[in-house]
Motif scaffolding. Structure first.
Motif, mmCIF file in Angstrom:
data_model
loop_
_atom_site.group_PDB
_atom_site.id
_atom_site.type_symbol
_atom_site.label_atom_id
_atom_site.label_comp_id
_atom_site.label_asym_id
_atom_site.label_seq_id
_atom_site.Cartn_x
_atom_site.Cartn_y
_atom_site.Cartn_z
ATOM 1 N N TYR A 1 0.860 -1.183 0.000
ATOM 2 C CA TYR A 1 0.000 0.000 0.000
ATOM 3 C C TYR A 1 0.900 1.238 0.000
ATOM 4 C CZ TYR A 1 -3.320 3.598 1.009
ATOM 5 O OH TYR A 1 -4.084 4.743 0.889
ATOM 6 N N PRO A 2 0.655 2.183 -0.939
ATOM 7 C CA PRO A 2 -0.421 2.240 -1.915
ATOM 8 C C PRO A 2 -0.110 1.461 -3.176
ATOM 9 C CG PRO A 2 0.887 4.226 -2.070
ATOM 10 C CD PRO A 2 1.467 3.433 -0.923
ATOM 11 N N SER A 3 -1.166 0.984 -3.812
ATOM 12 C CA SER A 3 -1.053 0.308 -5.096
ATOM 13 C C SER A 3 -1.463 1.290 -6.187
ATOM 14 C CB SER A 3 -1.976 -0.914 -5.121
ATOM 15 O OG SER A 3 -2.261 -1.318 -6.443
ATOM 16 N N ALA A 4 -0.639 1.394 -7.218
ATOM 17 C CA ALA A 4 -0.968 2.308 -8.314
ATOM 18 C C ALA A 4 -2.294 1.924 -8.965
ATOM 19 C CB ALA A 4 0.150 2.314 -9.340
ATOM 20 N N ALA A 5 -2.559 0.628 -9.026
ATOM 21 C CA ALA A 5 -3.776 0.166 -9.691
ATOM 22 C C ALA A 5 -5.018 0.345 -8.829
ATOM 23 C CB ALA A 5 -3.620 -1.303 -10.074
ATOM 24 N N LEU A 6 -4.850 0.300 -7.501
ATOM 25 C CA LEU A 6 -6.012 0.273 -6.613
ATOM 26 C C LEU A 6 -6.236 1.556 -5.823
ATOM 27 C CD1 LEU A 6 -5.495 -3.328 -5.170
ATOM 28 C CD2 LEU A 6 -7.039 -2.634 -7.017
ATOM 29 N N ASP A 7 -5.182 2.324 -5.566
ATOM 30 C CA ASP A 7 -5.301 3.425 -4.610
ATOM 31 C C ASP A 7 -5.073 4.815 -5.182
ATOM 32 O OD1 ASP A 7 -5.685 1.668 -2.293
ATOM 33 O OD2 ASP A 7 -3.616 1.090 -2.674
ATOM 34 N N LEU A 8 -4.414 4.921 -6.326
ATOM 35 C CA LEU A 8 -4.155 6.246 -6.871
ATOM 36 C C LEU A 8 -5.394 6.776 -7.564
ATOM 37 C CD1 LEU A 8 -0.519 6.034 -8.282
ATOM 38 C CD2 LEU A 8 -1.330 6.271 -5.925
#
Length: 293
Positions: free
Chosen positions: A65-72
């Motif tokens: 965390y953070p994931s570019a795919a999930l959190d940005l």
């Protein structure tokens, strides 16, 4: 200015993912799911970007965390740098997602770990407040590689360090006894981000010192390699040596008026004391290393 400064590490993280330099199918064996996840408190300009770059050697992308795919998140095509650094957003992560995450890393106040709940191992690195501040100010003068135009300059780029230091969006949220603030915020402060401004007093300093003593792996920039040794041993992280990221370019290391250095130290007296305390803790835990043995 605050968002631009924070983008220094996540902009690189996002860029690496989009360019394929972070490999999600690396085949690297990750930490056993039974071990508690790690919460890394990334104090700005204290080596955290180097840690973030190395995490791909140990974990899959969705375990970080953070994931570019999930959190940005994006607004009008621009990265919303505050979205994934929001404590309330962190608290909305689903139980399924949290079970998958093996390491949290970001500019979060220490209390975010408590607000998340559950058992976690904690690590952080502190830095001399004068050197940390100067590094931050110099960063704000530089063009960053993810800006749209190669010659694009920031609004603060042409201003002297002293003027940037005094800017209301810099001094309060990012400089003034910043490390003491990060380690002394409480749930009653209703923390939103690391940029929150709170009243700091001796009680806060005492709390920050107590919290440092509870951290599983504590490091200081003066002995950064020792910190890397500790996370390799303690967390099983695979660290690529000599891969320091987001460091101040040599060309930017211009002389600073000694009077300005003294001013920074005086304005951030609690951080000076906290950093000395951190060095004392590190010496107690690893006396041979700190004495150069």
């Amino acid at each position: 200015a605050a968002a631009l400064a924070a983008a220094s590490c996540l902009g690189r993280f996002e860029g690496d993912v989009l360019m394929g330099r972070f490999r999600g199918d690396s085949g690297v064996e990750t930490t056993a799911a039974s071990s508690p996840p790690v919460f890394f408190v990334h104090v700005m300009k204290s080596g955290g970007t180097t840690i973030m770059r190395n995490l791909r050697e140990t974990y899959e992308l969705d375990e970080i965390y953070p994931s570019a795919a999930l959190d940005l998140a994006y607004e009008d095509g621009d990265l919303d740098i505050e979205h994934h650094l929001s404590v309330p957003y962190l608290q909305t992560l689903s139980p399924e997602r949290r079970r998958r995450i093996r390491v949290y890393i970001g500019h979060f106040p220490y209390v975010a770990r408590e607000l998340l709940g559950g058992t976690m191992r904690v690590a952080t690195v502190l830095r001399d407040p004068v050197e940390r501040t100067l590094s931050l100010l110099r960063q704000m003068k530089r063009t960053q590689p993810w800006e749209d135009e190669p010659d694009e300059r920031r609004p603060l780029a042409t201003r002297p360090l002293e003027e940037i230091y005094e800017h209301p969006r810099v001094f309060g949220p990012l400089v003034h006894d910043h490390q003491t603030k990060i380690f002394s915020m409480t749930p009653s402060d209703n923390p939103q981000t690391y940029m929150d401004e709170i009243d700091l007093d001796h009680t806060r300093l005492v709390l920050a010192k107590a919290n440092l003593a509870e951290i599983d792996i504590l490091g200081v920039m003066e002995q950064f390699d020792d910190f890397l040794d500790a996370v390799e041993t303690g967390f099983g992280w695979q660290i690529v040596r000599g891969a320091r990221k987001n460091a101040t370019p040599l060309a930017d290391l211009t002389a600073v008026d000694p009077a300005f250095r003294r001013r920074i130290a005086e304005d951030n007296a609690m951080d000076v004391e906290l950093y000395d305390h951190a060095k004392h803790i590190v010496e107690q835990r690893h006396p041979a290393r700190t004495r150069g043995a």
